[in-house]
Design a protein around this motif. Structure first.
Motif, PDB file in Angstrom:
ATOM      1  N   LYS A   1      -1.522  -4.713 -10.549  1.00  0.00           N
ATOM      2  CA  LYS A   1      -0.263  -5.452 -10.548  1.00  0.00           C
ATOM      3  C   LYS A   1      -0.259  -6.503  -9.442  1.00  0.00           C
ATOM      4  CE  LYS A   1       2.943  -2.146 -12.672  1.00  0.00           C
ATOM      5  NZ  LYS A   1       4.252  -1.447 -12.520  1.00  0.00           N
ATOM      6  N   VAL A   2       0.457  -7.587  -9.693  1.00  0.00           N
ATOM      7  CA  VAL A   2       0.628  -8.624  -8.692  1.00  0.00           C
ATOM      8  C   VAL A   2       2.117  -8.887  -8.540  1.00  0.00           C
ATOM      9  CG1 VAL A   2       0.338 -10.482 -10.387  1.00  0.00           C
ATOM     10  CG2 VAL A   2      -0.004 -10.962  -7.959  1.00  0.00           C
ATOM     11  N   TYR A   3       2.571  -8.950  -7.288  1.00  0.00           N
ATOM     12  CA  TYR A   3       3.976  -9.160  -6.961  1.00  0.00           C
ATOM     13  C   TYR A   3       4.119 -10.508  -6.264  1.00  0.00           C
ATOM     14  CZ  TYR A   3       4.094  -4.067  -7.560  1.00  0.00           C
ATOM     15  OH  TYR A   3       3.971  -2.794  -8.050  1.00  0.00           O
ATOM     16  N   ALA A   4       5.126 -11.283  -6.662  1.00  0.00           N
ATOM     17  CA  ALA A   4       5.386 -12.580  -6.050  1.00  0.00           C
ATOM     18  C   ALA A   4       6.843 -12.631  -5.612  1.00  0.00           C
ATOM     19  CB  ALA A   4       5.088 -13.701  -7.036  1.00  0.00           C
ATOM     20  N   HIS A   5       7.061 -12.745  -4.316  1.00  0.00           N
ATOM     21  CA  HIS A   5       8.430 -12.767  -3.773  1.00  0.00           C
ATOM     22  C   HIS A   5       8.735 -14.153  -3.234  1.00  0.00           C
ATOM     23  CE1 HIS A   5      11.479 -11.624  -0.456  1.00  0.00           C
ATOM     24  NE2 HIS A   5      12.122 -11.743  -1.604  1.00  0.00           N
ATOM     25  N   ASP A   6       9.807 -14.736  -3.743  1.00  0.00           N
ATOM     26  CA  ASP A   6      10.271 -16.046  -3.302  1.00  0.00           C
ATOM     27  C   ASP A   6      11.641 -15.853  -2.662  1.00  0.00           C
ATOM     28  OD1 ASP A   6      11.240 -18.589  -2.958  1.00  0.00           O
ATOM     29  OD2 ASP A   6      10.533 -19.349  -4.886  1.00  0.00           O
ATOM     30  N   PRO A   7      11.713 -15.794  -1.331  1.00  0.00           N
ATOM     31  CA  PRO A   7      12.993 -15.542  -0.659  1.00  0.00           C
ATOM     32  C   PRO A   7      14.049 -16.607  -0.961  1.00  0.00           C
ATOM     33  CG  PRO A   7      11.163 -15.254   0.859  1.00  0.00           C
ATOM     34  CD  PRO A   7      10.607 -15.897  -0.357  1.00  0.00           C
TER      35      PRO A   7
ATOM     36  N   LEU B   1      11.873 -11.672  -7.286  1.00  0.00           N
ATOM     37  CA  LEU B   1      10.621 -10.920  -7.207  1.00  0.00           C
ATOM     38  C   LEU B   1      10.068 -10.842  -8.621  1.00  0.00           C
ATOM     39  CD1 LEU B   1       8.550  -9.040  -5.787  1.00  0.00           C
ATOM     40  CD2 LEU B   1      10.079  -7.129  -6.377  1.00  0.00           C
ATOM     41  N   THR B   2       8.851 -11.348  -8.805  1.00  0.00           N
ATOM     42  CA  THR B   2       8.211 -11.325 -10.114  1.00  0.00           C
ATOM     43  C   THR B   2       7.042 -10.360 -10.085  1.00  0.00           C
ATOM     44  OG1 THR B   2       8.785 -13.662 -10.372  1.00  0.00           O
ATOM     45  CG2 THR B   2       7.220 -12.740 -11.940  1.00  0.00           C
ATOM     46  N   VAL B   3       6.942  -9.539 -11.117  1.00  0.00           N
ATOM     47  CA  VAL B   3       5.881  -8.537 -11.210  1.00  0.00           C
ATOM     48  C   VAL B   3       5.071  -8.807 -12.474  1.00  0.00           C
ATOM     49  CG1 VAL B   3       5.322  -6.078 -11.195  1.00  0.00           C
ATOM     50  CG2 VAL B   3       7.453  -6.884 -10.139  1.00  0.00           C
TER      51      VAL B   3
ATOM     52  N   ASP C   1       0.504   0.954   4.121  1.00  0.00           N
ATOM     53  CA  ASP C   1       1.921   0.593   4.084  1.00  0.00           C
ATOM     54  C   ASP C   1       2.138  -0.891   4.318  1.00  0.00           C
ATOM     55  OD1 ASP C   1       2.659   3.159   3.551  1.00  0.00           O
ATOM     56  OD2 ASP C   1       3.335   3.642   5.583  1.00  0.00           O
ATOM     57  N   SER C   2       1.148  -1.570   4.861  1.00  0.00           N
ATOM     58  CA  SER C   2       1.277  -3.002   5.108  1.00  0.00           C
ATOM     59  C   SER C   2       1.368  -3.799   3.818  1.00  0.00           C
ATOM     60  CB  SER C   2       0.078  -3.510   5.926  1.00  0.00           C
ATOM     61  OG  SER C   2      -0.021  -2.837   7.161  1.00  0.00           O
ATOM     62  N   PHE C   3       1.018  -3.158   2.708  1.00  0.00           N
ATOM     63  CA  PHE C   3       1.009  -3.851   1.430  1.00  0.00           C
ATOM     64  C   PHE C   3       2.216  -3.489   0.564  1.00  0.00           C
ATOM     65  CE2 PHE C   3      -3.207  -3.508   3.123  1.00  0.00           C
ATOM     66  CZ  PHE C   3      -3.701  -4.791   2.995  1.00  0.00           C
ATOM     67  N   LYS C   4       3.168  -2.754   1.146  1.00  0.00           N
ATOM     68  CA  LYS C   4       4.413  -2.498   0.451  1.00  0.00           C
ATOM     69  C   LYS C   4       5.320  -3.700   0.617  1.00  0.00           C
ATOM     70  CE  LYS C   4       4.395   2.560   0.802  1.00  0.00           C
ATOM     71  NZ  LYS C   4       5.121   3.752   1.318  1.00  0.00           N
ATOM     72  N   LEU C   5       5.968  -4.085  -0.443  1.00  0.00           N
ATOM     73  CA  LEU C   5       6.800  -5.276  -0.421  1.00  0.00           C
ATOM     74  C   LEU C   5       8.266  -4.874  -0.517  1.00  0.00           C
ATOM     75  CD1 LEU C   5       6.736  -8.338  -0.367  1.00  0.00           C
ATOM     76  CD2 LEU C   5       6.502  -8.348  -2.847  1.00  0.00           C
ATOM     77  N   ASP C   6       8.985  -4.959   0.595  1.00  0.00           N
ATOM     78  CA  ASP C   6      10.409  -4.632   0.631  1.00  0.00           C
ATOM     79  C   ASP C   6      11.214  -5.917   0.460  1.00  0.00           C
ATOM     80  OD1 ASP C   6       9.878  -1.929   1.196  1.00  0.00           O
ATOM     81  OD2 ASP C   6       9.651  -2.380   3.329  1.00  0.00           O
ATOM     82  N   VAL C   7      12.153  -5.896  -0.452  1.00  0.00           N
ATOM     83  CA  VAL C   7      12.956  -7.093  -0.719  1.00  0.00           C
ATOM     84  C   VAL C   7      14.437  -6.752  -0.590  1.00  0.00           C
ATOM     85  CG1 VAL C   7      11.202  -8.062  -2.253  1.00  0.00           C
ATOM     86  CG2 VAL C   7      13.003  -6.620  -3.203  1.00  0.00           C
ATOM     87  N   PRO C   8      15.279  -7.743  -0.294  1.00  0.00           N
ATOM     88  CA  PRO C   8      16.716  -7.483  -0.181  1.00  0.00           C
ATOM     89  C   PRO C   8      17.310  -6.953  -1.484  1.00  0.00           C
ATOM     90  CG  PRO C   8      16.142  -9.604   0.792  1.00  0.00           C
ATOM     91  CD  PRO C   8      14.925  -9.120   0.078  1.00  0.00           C
ATOM     92  N   ASP C   9      18.428  -6.228  -1.362  1.00  0.00           N
ATOM     93  CA  ASP C   9      19.046  -5.601  -2.531  1.00  0.00           C
ATOM     94  C   ASP C   9      19.526  -6.614  -3.564  1.00  0.00           C
ATOM     95  OD1 ASP C   9      18.621  -3.109  -1.489  1.00  0.00           O
ATOM     96  OD2 ASP C   9      20.624  -2.911  -0.597  1.00  0.00           O
ATOM     97  N   ASP C  10      19.849  -7.844  -3.130  1.00  0.00           N
ATOM     98  CA  ASP C  10      20.362  -8.826  -4.083  1.00  0.00           C
ATOM     99  C   ASP C  10      19.254  -9.652  -4.735  1.00  0.00           C
ATOM    100  OD1 ASP C  10      19.594 -10.182  -1.846  1.00  0.00           O
ATOM    101  OD2 ASP C  10      21.414 -11.418  -1.683  1.00  0.00           O
TER     102      ASP C  10
ATOM    103  N   ARG D   1      16.637 -10.761  -7.442  1.00  0.00           N
ATOM    104  CA  ARG D   1      16.454 -10.637  -8.885  1.00  0.00           C
ATOM    105  C   ARG D   1      15.014 -10.201  -9.174  1.00  0.00           C
ATOM    106  NH1 ARG D   1      16.415 -15.705 -10.373  1.00  0.00           N
ATOM    107  NH2 ARG D   1      14.239 -15.817 -11.051  1.00  0.00           N
ATOM    108  N   VAL D   2      14.829  -9.214 -10.029  1.00  0.00           N
ATOM    109  CA  VAL D   2      13.504  -8.706 -10.349  1.00  0.00           C
ATOM    110  C   VAL D   2      13.153  -9.054 -11.795  1.00  0.00           C
ATOM    111  CG1 VAL D   2      12.028  -6.665 -10.534  1.00  0.00           C
ATOM    112  CG2 VAL D   2      13.735  -6.812  -8.703  1.00  0.00           C
ATOM    113  N   ASP D   3      12.088  -9.801 -11.969  1.00  0.00           N
ATOM    114  CA  ASP D   3      11.573 -10.124 -13.297  1.00  0.00           C
ATOM    115  C   ASP D   3      10.263  -9.359 -13.473  1.00  0.00           C
ATOM    116  OD1 ASP D   3      13.669 -11.903 -13.478  1.00  0.00           O
ATOM    117  OD2 ASP D   3      12.473 -13.633 -12.850  1.00  0.00           O
ATOM    118  N   ASP D   4      10.321  -8.245 -14.182  1.00  0.00           N
ATOM    119  CA  ASP D   4       9.149  -7.382 -14.344  1.00  0.00           C
ATOM    120  C   ASP D   4       8.536  -7.621 -15.718  1.00  0.00           C
ATOM    121  OD1 ASP D   4       7.235  -5.450 -14.473  1.00  0.00           O
ATOM    122  OD2 ASP D   4       8.504  -3.844 -13.630  1.00  0.00           O
ATOM    123  N   PHE D   5       7.432  -8.362 -15.753  1.00  0.00           N
ATOM    124  CA  PHE D   5       6.763  -8.692 -17.002  1.00  0.00           C
ATOM    125  C   PHE D   5       5.800  -7.586 -17.453  1.00  0.00           C
ATOM    126  CE2 PHE D   5       8.273 -12.667 -15.355  1.00  0.00           C
ATOM    127  CZ  PHE D   5       8.651 -13.398 -16.488  1.00  0.00           C
TER     128      PHE D   5
END
Length: 298
Positions: A170-176, A181-183, A277-286, A288-292
């Protein structure tokens, strides 16, 4: 997808693309976001090449403004000429690899051995993507971390903060800025050796004709890698290698249209004990998650 470009790769397009029109939001985007757990997955995804819109299908995302090129149609069956029946043509066989010079072979063997014994690494990077069509260069900077097996994190700081995490299949892309967050899925078994050798896998000599290039501005020895068979994703790969350590100092991928994606690794340190754990991606609660990956066949 991003991976080939990121490792020079995640390959053939910039990891931080130019601004593009808003993409349709999948229905699941309204679902409460979750923390992306970047844990390694041993089995590659069955659906190869279905990465999110953040990147070009398989290393490191093509700008929306970039026009389609004839190479984009590579691999499609040609339409038969009028009045002639279509004939099945065998796939083009790979050209036999020409013998490397002793100097090049020694350096390639040392380089592969270096990454085979590397359990993790961390470095700063500078990415310069030269758009041939638009005659401009986009420069990005940040840090990259890697840990076996299959964990990688690219933290972009300039020109805008973005984070890409590869975790197994899987690849995760986070754009603050976009609060998104796109998966997506990535089939690591389909990656070129120009990427997998950095993971301690794959043999460059099996896929490329490798020669020494001339480069007056290089800080190391320039290796030029030309694919032995037709490759729709890129035209050529160039690796600038430190002759004393056999580390890759810079990787340049030439797109089919002639654009160049160059990534320089700065102050690279290996086997420093990077925690998973350095590769865990924590994102704010608000966010938007687009899980493809949802709904794909297992």
């Amino acid at each position: 997808m991003f991976l080939e470009a990121l490792l020079a790769t995640l390959l053939s397009a910039p990891a931080v693309p130019a601004a593009s029109p808003a993409q349709p939001v999948p229905a699941q985007s309204a679902v409460k976001p979750v923390v992306a757990q970047a844990a390694p997955a041993p089995t590659p995804a069955a659906e190869a090449g279905k990465a999110p819109a953040t990147g070009k299908a398989a290393t490191p995302p093509a700008p929306a403004a970039k026009p389609a090129t004839p190479a984009a149609e590579a691999g499609k069956a040609a339409a038969p000429q009028q009045g002639k029946s279509a004939e099945a043509k065998p796939a083009a066989a790979a050209k036999p690899a020409p013998a490397m010079t002793p100097e090049v072979k020694t350096l390639v063997d040392r380089m592969q051995a270096f990454y085979e014994k590397t359990g993790d690494f961390r470095a700063a990077f500078r990415q310069d993507y030269k758009y041939k069509t638009f005659r401009r260069t986009q420069t990005s900077e940040g840090t990259v971390s890697y840990k076996k097996p299959g964990l990688m994190r690219w933290e972009y700081q300039k020109p805008s903060p973005r984070t890409f995490v590869l975790a197994g299949n899987k690849v995760y892309a986070h754009d603050p800025a976009a609060q998104s967050l796109t998966v997506g899925s990535v089939d690591t078994s389909q990656l070129s050796a120009s990427v997998t050798f950095l993971f301690g896998q794959g043999k460059l000599a099996d896929e490329f004709a490798i020669t020494k290039g001339a480069c007056k501005d290089c800080k190391g020895t320039l290796l030029v890698l030309d694919p032995l068979k037709a490759e729709p994703r890129f035209r050529q790969v160039r690796l600038e290698v430190d002759p004393s350590t056999a580390q890759v100092l810079k990787s340049t991928v030439v797109d089919p249209d002639g654009s160049e994606n160059a990534i320089s690794f700065i102050d690279l340190k290996t086997n420093v004990g990077i925690a998973a754990d350095s590769f865990k991606l924590d994102v704010p609660d608000d966010t938007r998650v687009d899980d493809f990956t949802k709904g794909q066949k297992k």
